[in-house]
Design a protein around this motif. Structure first.
Motif, PDB file in Angstrom:
ATOM      1  N   TRP A 138       0.864  -1.181   0.000  1.00 29.70           N
ATOM      2  CA  TRP A 138       0.000   0.000   0.000  1.00 29.70           C
ATOM      3  C   TRP A 138       0.900   1.230   0.000  1.00 29.70           C
ATOM      4  O   TRP A 138       1.858   1.314   0.783  1.00 29.70           O
ATOM      5  N   VAL A 139       0.592   2.186  -0.859  1.00 29.13           N
ATOM      6  CA  VAL A 139       1.357   3.433  -0.926  1.00 29.13           C
ATOM      7  C   VAL A 139       0.562   4.530  -0.237  1.00 29.13           C
ATOM      8  O   VAL A 139      -0.605   4.775  -0.571  1.00 29.13           O
ATOM      9  N   LEU A 329       0.021   6.800  10.375  1.00 25.33           N
ATOM     10  CA  LEU A 329       0.106   5.587  11.185  1.00 25.33           C
ATOM     11  C   LEU A 329      -1.282   5.011  11.462  1.00 25.33           C
ATOM     12  O   LEU A 329      -1.463   3.786  11.461  1.00 25.33           O
ATOM     13  N   ALA A 330      -2.264   5.873  11.682  1.00 24.56           N
ATOM     14  CA  ALA A 330      -3.634   5.382  11.877  1.00 24.56           C
ATOM     15  C   ALA A 330      -4.138   4.676  10.632  1.00 24.56           C
ATOM     16  O   ALA A 330      -4.803   3.633  10.703  1.00 24.56           O
ATOM     17  N   LEU A 331      -3.818   5.234   9.462  1.00 16.90           N
ATOM     18  CA  LEU A 331      -4.213   4.621   8.202  1.00 16.90           C
ATOM     19  C   LEU A 331      -3.535   3.271   8.020  1.00 16.90           C
ATOM     20  O   LEU A 331      -4.179   2.269   7.659  1.00 16.90           O
ATOM     21  N   MET A 332      -2.250   3.214   8.298  1.00 17.07           N
ATOM     22  CA  MET A 332      -1.505   1.977   8.124  1.00 17.07           C
ATOM     23  C   MET A 332      -2.010   0.889   9.070  1.00 17.07           C
ATOM     24  O   MET A 332      -2.177  -0.270   8.670  1.00 17.07           O
ATOM     25  N   ARG A 333      -2.274   1.245  10.310  1.00 19.39           N
ATOM     26  CA  ARG A 333      -2.778   0.259  11.275  1.00 19.39           C
ATOM     27  C   ARG A 333      -4.153  -0.253  10.888  1.00 19.39           C
ATOM     28  O   ARG A 333      -4.453  -1.438  11.037  1.00 19.39           O
ATOM     29  N   ALA A 334      -4.987   0.642  10.393  1.00 20.09           N
ATOM     30  CA  ALA A 334      -6.341   0.228  10.007  1.00 20.09           C
ATOM     31  C   ALA A 334      -6.293  -0.815   8.894  1.00 20.09           C
ATOM     32  O   ALA A 334      -7.044  -1.793   8.908  1.00 20.09           O
ATOM     33  N   ILE A 335      -5.384  -0.624   7.950  1.00 17.69           N
ATOM     34  CA  ILE A 335      -5.276  -1.562   6.837  1.00 17.69           C
ATOM     35  C   ILE A 335      -4.569  -2.849   7.277  1.00 17.69           C
ATOM     36  O   ILE A 335      -5.040  -3.957   7.003  1.00 17.69           O
ATOM     37  N   ALA A 336      -3.445  -2.709   7.986  1.00 18.92           N
ATOM     38  CA  ALA A 336      -2.636  -3.878   8.338  1.00 18.92           C
ATOM     39  C   ALA A 336      -3.320  -4.776   9.359  1.00 18.92           C
ATOM     40  O   ALA A 336      -3.175  -5.997   9.318  1.00 18.92           O
ATOM     41  N   THR A 341     -11.417   2.438  11.253  1.00 15.06           N
ATOM     42  CA  THR A 341     -11.431   3.813  11.721  1.00 15.06           C
ATOM     43  C   THR A 341     -11.973   4.708  10.614  1.00 15.06           C
ATOM     44  O   THR A 341     -12.228   4.259   9.497  1.00 15.06           O
ATOM     45  N   THR A 342     -12.147   5.983  10.929  1.00 16.84           N
ATOM     46  CA  THR A 342     -12.576   6.978   9.948  1.00 16.84           C
ATOM     47  C   THR A 342     -11.540   8.088   9.886  1.00 16.84           C
ATOM     48  O   THR A 342     -11.173   8.653  10.925  1.00 16.84           O
ATOM     49  N   LEU A 343     -11.067   8.397   8.687  1.00 25.14           N
ATOM     50  CA  LEU A 343     -10.050   9.419   8.483  1.00 25.14           C
ATOM     51  C   LEU A 343     -10.399  10.249   7.261  1.00 25.14           C
ATOM     52  O   LEU A 343     -11.064   9.757   6.336  1.00 25.14           O
ATOM     53  N   ILE A 344      -9.970  11.500   7.240  1.00 27.86           N
ATOM     54  CA  ILE A 344     -10.129  12.346   6.055  1.00 27.86           C
ATOM     55  C   ILE A 344      -8.919  12.105   5.160  1.00 27.86           C
ATOM     56  O   ILE A 344      -7.778  12.350   5.560  1.00 27.86           O
ATOM     57  N   ALA A 370      -9.259  -3.357   6.371  1.00 35.96           N
ATOM     58  CA  ALA A 370      -8.209  -4.142   5.722  1.00 35.96           C
ATOM     59  C   ALA A 370      -8.260  -4.053   4.202  1.00 35.96           C
ATOM     60  O   ALA A 370      -7.267  -4.336   3.534  1.00 35.96           O
ATOM     61  N   ASN A 371      -9.378  -3.646   3.652  1.00 40.64           N
ATOM     62  CA  ASN A 371      -9.525  -3.534   2.203  1.00 40.64           C
ATOM     63  C   ASN A 371      -9.240  -2.134   1.683  1.00 40.64           C
ATOM     64  O   ASN A 371      -9.462  -1.855   0.498  1.00 40.64           O
ATOM     65  N   GLY A 372      -8.802  -1.246   2.567  1.00 38.94           N
ATOM     66  CA  GLY A 372      -8.449   0.090   2.121  1.00 38.94           C
ATOM     67  C   GLY A 372      -9.400   1.164   2.613  1.00 38.94           C
ATOM     68  O   GLY A 372     -10.092   0.998   3.624  1.00 38.94           O
ATOM     69  N   ALA A 373      -9.427   2.290   1.882  1.00 38.31           N
ATOM     70  CA  ALA A 373     -10.218   3.459   2.271  1.00 38.31           C
ATOM     71  C   ALA A 373     -11.450   3.576   1.394  1.00 38.31           C
ATOM     72  O   ALA A 373     -11.353   3.482   0.164  1.00 38.31           O
TER      73      ALA A 373
END
Length: 445
Positions: A138-139, A329-336, A341-344, A370-373
């Motif tokens: 994931w980039v 880091l919140a984004l990475m943890r949510a996916i991994a 979570t909810t993020l802008i 785990a499937n992304g945003a």
């Protein structure tokens, strides 16, 4: 888990590593690879990271390389935080634009277009390499102009590239704080493009608290955006704009302030960071302290010209702590870890905003798993915001087209169509001026 940071010699990398040091859970990052074209900068940042990790027994291992393919192989996540042309390039972006009487800020107006034109080809090459060498990675894109660069990379990586920015997070946090709400418990109704969005509501326990803020002039004028834009204008809008919209709403004043400044922002940062990296050549220099002192000065002077124009005074101490690394880091943890979570975030539109096509990258709240945003359905923008979003997205598309075709005429069109560039002749001179100072634009013919 392996994290590769592109632009690993960049000044803000220790913010990311500092956040990683606080994560001790299963599935955390255990190996960080720093990639940069400048070995000296890599050495300086690696020293800072070593001091950060000195008292952390399970600190992620750090390695550094100037070989991009080596850095990407086996990566689970890639943070892209490159700056094509360096801070000297940013200073030139500002200088050339201001000489024509238009804004040269690095993500807005002429400066943002110039930055995009030389960054998109490099970002596309990175995306292609990721697709080949680390197809499951994931980039997470930090590189500015964030929305434009994310859209360029998404054409090769699809939804596996996600753009981030800390501006909407900081804005939501400030609004929640002034309303006496916990930012972690608030739903922020935010929509737009990167550096071009508006908070239209802040919901706590199902109740929209933004009308209370807009109805109280003293409360509204007590925080950064209230001081920056003025109470009357915010009440007229019925929303709280991202701070970067100050360049649109008060463009003439912003350009004048930048022209009158002793140094542009890019020139200031160029000189400041040159001092940091020069000092880091001394093996006895206290790396972490030198970095931290430099960062504090950098944050305190952020958007200083705009605040001076508005009479907004100094930034509040609570706004000097950054935040983009926490979003990443919140984004990475949510996916991994599937920690939902909810993020802008900056993601492909799909069907979120009907005025834009499905592949247009926008900035909106997203549910992440785990499937992304996954962008959340939002109400349509008001006409004034729709017009601005569509105009700027059209400019971004011309930048992508120029980068793909190498057409100088298309580059001129990108500049000429921007709301903050007031003449086709100015657009032509901008392309000429930028081509002269940026070797990275030699592909335009």
């Amino acid at each position: 888990m392996k994290l590769t940071i592109l632009g690993g010699g960049g000044f803000r990398v220790p913010l990311v590593y500092g956040a990683l040091l606080q994560d001790h859970a299963e599935g955390r990052v255990t190996h960080v690879v720093l990639h940069d074209l400048d070995a000296g900068r890599l050495s300086a940042v690696t020293r800072v990271l070593a001091e950060q990790a000195a008292d952390v027994p399970d600190a992620p291992e750090v390695s550094a390389t100037t070989d991009l393919d080596e850095a990407l192989r086996g990566a689970d996540f890639v943070f892209s935080a490159i700056r094509v042309g360096g801070l000297e390039g940013r200073a030139n972006d500002e200088r050339v634009a201001l000489a024509e009487g238009v804004l040269g800020q690095e993500t807005v107006g002429a400066g943002g277009i110039a930055y995009g034109l030389r960054t998109v080809p490099v970002a596309v090459d990175i995306a292609r390499r990721v697709a080949r060498l680390a197809p499951e990675a994931w980039v997470i894109n930090f590189t500015n102009p964030a929305g434009l660069v994310t859209e360029a990379m998404s054409r090769h990586l699809g939804d596996r590239v996600i753009g981030i920015c800390d501006s909407p997070v900081g804005l939501g946090r400030r609004i929640a704080r002034v309303l006496g709400a916990n930012p972690k418990e608030a739903w922020i109704d935010y929509v737009g493009l990167n550096h071009l969005g508006w908070v239209r509501g802040l919901h706590v326990a199902g109740r929209d608290e933004l009308p209370r803020l807009l109805g109280d002039p003293d409360l509204l004028g007590s925080f950064e955006e209230g001081k920056l834009f003025g109470v009357d204008w915010l009440r007229s809008l019925g929303a709280i704009p991202n701070e970067y919209l100050h360049y649109y709403y008060f463009n003439r004043e912003a350009v004048r302030a930048y022209q009158q400044a002793e140094k542009t922002r890019g020139a200031f940062l160029h000189d400041q960071q040159a001092r940091f990296y020069a000092e880091m050549k001394n093996p006895d220099a206290p790396a972490l302290k030198v970095w931290d002192d430099t960062r504090a000065e950098r944050e305190a002077t952020y958007m200083a010209e705009n605040r001076e124009t508005a009479g907004a005074g100094e930034r509040d101490e609570d706004d000097l702590s950054g935040g983009y690394e926490k979003v990443a880091l919140a984004l990475m943890r949510a996916i991994a870890r599937d920690e939902r979570t909810t993020l802008i975030l900056n993601v492909r539109n799909r069907r979120t905003l009907s005025v834009l096509d499905t592949d247009a990258v926008i900035e909106v709240p997203c549910h992440v798993d785990a499937n992304g945003a996954h962008p959340v359905t939002v109400e349509p923008l008001p006409d004034h915001a729709t017009g601005l979003v569509c105009a700027v997205k059209a400019v971004e598309r011309e930048v992508l087209s120029a980068a793909d075709s190498g057409s100088q005429a298309t580059a001129v069109k990108a500049f000429a169509l921007h709301p903050l560039v007031d003449s086709v002749n100015v657009a032509r001179r901008l392309v000429e001026g930028y081509t002269e100072v940026h070797p990275g634009l030699a592909y335009l013919r």
